[in-house]
Design a protein around this motif. Structure first.
Motif: not given
Ligand code: SG4
Ligand code: ZN
Length: 224
Positions: A39-44, A214-221
């Motif tokens: 579920g990585a989020i595309k980011a700059d 667990s990622a525990n609410r962390r975001y992966v960019l």
């Protein structure tokens, strides 16, 4: 350097947190590594540029095979500059991608000169065509814990994929004391290495990967 620990049994990952006061983060931490990258989020996020020096010293430290890097090598991430300290290997990979592991992962450990934060770049190793750099290292893996050897002409850049697109998240050391001081960067593109060279590593360390936490609410960019 700290209490004795291993990858299985009484001193294995699920016990690291209780093996010593200094390892508290291993069990109590909420930003631990590795993780399953999903579920990585595309980011700059900033581009990466390495400027590493060749050579170094290869060491069997009892937990992995590690190369102490020649001094002066850097990783630039946008306007941040990190110094390359060492790189080492895990089998199987520590990070997972959508639940899937790779046979190996290399970690390039860098230190940010001002803040002391670590910037670790992970690259997955997959079986395929031979990689000349990994083959030269594999031929020199010190067979016993505590043994080391000089490396003159090894260029770590040979272990990088052609693209440095990466995933980024905030995490920890994957070994005791599991300190939550790591800016993790994981390359999306694996490199190919000769399965026979993977075997030279797994003959020494068949399992030196901490299970994913667990990622525990962390975001992966992810760089786009
Ligand atoms: C390996 O055990 C390295 O040999 C350690 O390096 C390293 O610790 C440890 O992994 C954790 O690093 O990139 N997997 S990781 O999170 O770099 C440190 C040494 O023991 C502090 C020098
Ligand atoms: Zn590592």
């Amino acid at each position: 350097e700290g209490v004795h620990w291993s990858y299985e049994g009484e001193e294995g990952p699920e016990h690291w947190g209780s093996l010593g006061e200094e390892n508290g983060a291993c069990s109590a931490g909420s930003q631990q590594s590795p993780i399953d990258i999903t579920g990585a989020i595309k980011a700059d996020i900033p581009d990466l540029a390495t400027d590493w020096k060749s050579g170094g010293t290869i060491l069997n430290n009892g937990h992995t095979i590690q190369v102490k890097a020649a001094s002066g090598g850097t990783l630039k991430r946008g306007d941040k500059t990190y110094d390359l300290v060492q790189y080492h290997f895990h089998a199987p990979s520590e990070h997972l991608v959508e639940g899937k592991s790779f046979p190996m992962e290399v970690h390039f450990v860098h230190k940010h000169a001002e803040t002391g934060a670590l910037g670790v770049l992970g690259v997955f190793l997959a079986p395929g065509a031979a990689n000349a750099t990994f083959a030269s290292l594999a031929a020199k893996f010190p067979q016993k814990a505590g043994e080391e050897a000089a490396l003159d002409s090894i260029d770590a850049k040979g272990l990088l994929p052609s693209s440095l697109k990466y995933w980024a998240y905030e995490g920890s050391l994957t070994t005791p004391p599991c300190s939550e001081i790591v800016d993790w960067m994981v390359a999306m593109e694996p490199i190919e290495v000769d399965p026979a060279d993977i075997k030279k590593f797994t003959a020494l360390y068949s399992m030196n990967a901490r299970p994913a936490l667990s990622a525990n609410r962390r975001y992966v960019l992810s760089s786009s």
